[in-house]
Enzyme design. Structure first.
Site, PDB file in Angstrom:
ATOM      1  N   TYR A  28      40.827  43.006  49.268  1.00 11.01           N
ATOM      2  CA  TYR A  28      41.025  42.777  48.044  1.00 11.01           C
ATOM      3  C   TYR A  28      42.355  41.702  47.913  1.00 11.01           C
ATOM      4  O   TYR A  28      42.577  41.208  46.859  1.00 11.01           O
ATOM      5  CB  TYR A  28      41.233  44.234  47.605  1.00 11.01           C
ATOM      6  CG  TYR A  28      41.561  44.205  45.957  1.00 11.01           C
ATOM      7  CD1 TYR A  28      40.372  43.960  45.107  1.00 11.01           C
ATOM      8  CD2 TYR A  28      42.897  44.412  45.426  1.00 11.01           C
ATOM      9  CE1 TYR A  28      40.739  43.905  43.964  1.00 11.01           C
ATOM     10  CE2 TYR A  28      42.820  44.590  43.881  1.00 11.01           C
ATOM     11  CZ  TYR A  28      42.067  44.061  43.154  1.00 11.01           C
ATOM     12  OH  TYR A  28      42.178  44.156  41.924  1.00 11.01           O
TER      13      TYR A  28
ATOM     14  N   SER B 251      45.767  40.333  40.227  1.00  8.93           N
ATOM     15  CA  SER B 251      46.247  41.700  40.303  1.00  8.93           C
ATOM     16  C   SER B 251      47.761  41.835  40.985  1.00  8.93           C
ATOM     17  O   SER B 251      48.070  40.419  41.558  1.00  8.93           O
ATOM     18  CB  SER B 251      45.454  42.407  41.426  1.00  8.93           C
ATOM     19  OG  SER B 251      46.052  43.618  42.198  1.00  8.93           O
TER      20      SER B 251
HETATM   21  P1  NAI Z   1      35.688  47.685  35.993  1.00  9.93           P
HETATM   22  O1  NAI Z   1      34.947  47.958  36.969  1.00  9.93           O
HETATM   23  O2  NAI Z   1      35.987  48.709  34.771  1.00  9.93           O
HETATM   24  O3  NAI Z   1      34.912  46.525  35.381  1.00  9.93           O
HETATM   25  C1  NAI Z   1      34.585  45.433  36.211  1.00  9.93           C
HETATM   26  C2  NAI Z   1      33.428  44.774  35.469  1.00  9.93           C
HETATM   27  O4  NAI Z   1      33.063  43.445  36.229  1.00  9.93           O
HETATM   28  C3  NAI Z   1      32.134  45.555  35.334  1.00  9.93           C
HETATM   29  O5  NAI Z   1      31.761  45.694  33.919  1.00  9.93           O
HETATM   30  C4  NAI Z   1      31.202  44.917  36.408  1.00  9.93           C
HETATM   31  O6  NAI Z   1      29.894  45.373  35.905  1.00  9.93           O
HETATM   32  C5  NAI Z   1      31.684  43.514  36.125  1.00  9.93           C
HETATM   33  N1  NAI Z   1      31.262  42.833  37.437  1.00  9.93           N
HETATM   34  C6  NAI Z   1      31.273  43.196  38.704  1.00  9.93           C
HETATM   35  N2  NAI Z   1      30.670  42.071  39.600  1.00  9.93           N
HETATM   36  C7  NAI Z   1      30.088  41.254  38.561  1.00  9.93           C
HETATM   37  C8  NAI Z   1      29.655  40.161  38.832  1.00  9.93           C
HETATM   38  N3  NAI Z   1      29.298  39.441  40.050  1.00  9.93           N
HETATM   39  N4  NAI Z   1      29.289  39.046  37.813  1.00  9.93           N
HETATM   40  C9  NAI Z   1      29.463  39.660  36.707  1.00  9.93           C
HETATM   41  N5  NAI Z   1      30.226  40.829  36.459  1.00  9.93           N
HETATM   42  C10 NAI Z   1      30.586  41.707  37.386  1.00  9.93           C
HETATM   43  O7  NAI Z   1      37.003  46.986  36.415  1.00  9.93           O
HETATM   44  P2  NAI Z   1      38.359  46.623  35.727  1.00  9.93           P
HETATM   45  O8  NAI Z   1      39.481  47.747  36.605  1.00  9.93           O
HETATM   46  O9  NAI Z   1      38.251  46.662  34.519  1.00  9.93           O
HETATM   47  O10 NAI Z   1      38.770  45.263  36.515  1.00  9.93           O
HETATM   48  C11 NAI Z   1      38.542  44.062  36.192  1.00  9.93           C
HETATM   49  C12 NAI Z   1      39.682  43.137  36.905  1.00  9.93           C
HETATM   50  O11 NAI Z   1      40.833  43.521  36.855  1.00  9.93           O
HETATM   51  C13 NAI Z   1      38.854  42.875  38.220  1.00  9.93           C
HETATM   52  O12 NAI Z   1      39.149  41.604  38.597  1.00  9.93           O
HETATM   53  C14 NAI Z   1      40.020  43.777  38.926  1.00  9.93           C
HETATM   54  O13 NAI Z   1      40.200  43.421  40.309  1.00  9.93           O
HETATM   55  C15 NAI Z   1      41.279  43.619  38.181  1.00  9.93           C
HETATM   56  N6  NAI Z   1      42.329  44.349  38.294  1.00  9.93           N
HETATM   57  C16 NAI Z   1      42.074  45.818  38.162  1.00  9.93           C
HETATM   58  C17 NAI Z   1      43.272  46.717  37.947  1.00  9.93           C
HETATM   59  C18 NAI Z   1      43.096  48.232  37.781  1.00  9.93           C
HETATM   60  O14 NAI Z   1      43.821  49.068  38.203  1.00  9.93           O
HETATM   61  N7  NAI Z   1      42.021  48.555  37.248  1.00  9.93           N
HETATM   62  C19 NAI Z   1      44.506  46.362  38.654  1.00  9.93           C
HETATM   63  C20 NAI Z   1      44.529  44.947  38.828  1.00  9.93           C
HETATM   64  C21 NAI Z   1      43.637  44.118  38.664  1.00  9.93           C
END
Ligand code: NAI
Length: 255
Positions: A155, A142
């Site tokens: 985080y 991130s």
């Molecule tokens: P999201 O919440 O839309 O998707 C995350 C997915 O990870 C979900 O499908 C969830 O079920 C799955 N997940 C959660 N815990 C899990 C586990 N223990 N084992 C397997 N799957 C698991 O999140 P998003 O926004 O797509 O985030 C994805 C990545 O991007 C994360 O690592 C987040 O920290 C990072 N990120 C997101 C940003 C944003 O603005 N959305 C910015 C910077 C980084």
């Protein structure tokens, strides 16, 4: 450009947001994609949607925080395909708070998913990558792994760890033909971010303020982030390892 025909890829957190977009784009480029997630219903949906477009995917239920799940996933992939070419460690969870608003249990929970999760899964897959002298690892960090974000103590702590983990992997395994990079997205409009915004007393105001923190004046889209995963996974990025690619719409540029 970006031809992944014949490659085997696994994306964690692929049932939603950035991971879903990454699974879509890797499959479109020709890879067989394991859609790995704890969320079975959305994971199956993503895999089925990919297949309905004539590409290849399979849902794999996986809790990255459970080492046994990671070992099982590696076994299943190796049994079917004999290898994994592209590992995208993307699953992650968030938390809002300063140190006063963060309990040790919050930090442990975030660490278990955001850091230990990618450690366990990479550890399960890397022996075979070393044996084959080939592999690409992409970790989702991130911009909060590069600069501090206010009220995101736990985080940011985990995301700085992801950057360090990635760089160590890159250094230790360059000689084995393995590349490891991480991406550092700024604010991207996903269910993850919408959930965080929902925690604010005035979500609409919070949304406007978050968008305004990025020089480009808006949040990113999941497709814009997935494009960088595709690039790093491809042979076009063959000389890139150990990098923390900032894709933040200018969030950090003036800081
Ligand atoms: P999201 O919440 O839309 O998707 C995350 C997915 O990870 C979900 O499908 C969830 O079920 C799955 N997940 C959660 N815990 C899990 C586990 N223990 N084992 C397997 N799957 C698991 O999140 P998003 O926004 O797509 O985030 C994805 C990545 O991007 C994360 O690592 C987040 O920290 C990072 N990120 C997101 C940003 C944003 O603005 N959305 C910015 C910077 C980084």
């Amino acid at each position: 450009m970006f031809d992944l025909t014949g490659k085997i890829a696994l994306v964690t957190g692929a049932a939603s947001g950035i991971g879903e977009a990454a699974a879509n784009v890797l499959a479109r480029a020709g890879a067989f994609v394991y859609v790995a997630d704890i969320n079975e219903s959305d994971g199956v949906r993503v895999a089925e949607e990919i297949k309905s477009r004539g590409a290849q995917a399979e849902f794999l239920r996986l809790d990255v925080a459970e080492n046994a799940d990671c070992l099982r996933a590696a076994d299943a992939v190796h049994k079917t395909h004999g290898r994994l070419d592209i590992l995208v460690n993307n699953a992650g969870i968030g938390h809002v708070g300063t140190i006063e608003q963060t309990e040790a249990e919050d930090l442990d929970r975030l660490y278990a998913v955001n850091v230990r999760g990618m450690f366990s899964l990479t550890k399960a897959f890397i022996p075979r990558m070393i044996e084959r002298r080939s592999g690409v690892i992409i970790n989702t960090a991130s911009i909060g792994g590069v600069v501090a974000i206010k009220d995101r103590l736990a985080y940011c702590t985990t995301k700085f760890a992801v950057v360090g983990f990635t760089k160590c992997l890159a250094l230790d395994h360059a000689a084995h033909g393995i590349r490891a990079n991480c991406i550092c997205p700024g604010r991207v409009e996903t269910p993850f971010v919408k959930a965080r915004i929902g925690e604010y007393p005035d979500p609409e105001k919070a949304y406007r303020e978050m968008a305004a923190t990025q020089a480009l004046g808006r949040m990113g889209t999941v497709e814009e982030i997935a494009a960088s995963i595709l690039y790093l996974a491809s042979d076009e990025a063959v000389f890139i390892t150990g990098s923390a690619l900032i894709i933040d719409g200018g969030f950090s540029v003036g800081k």
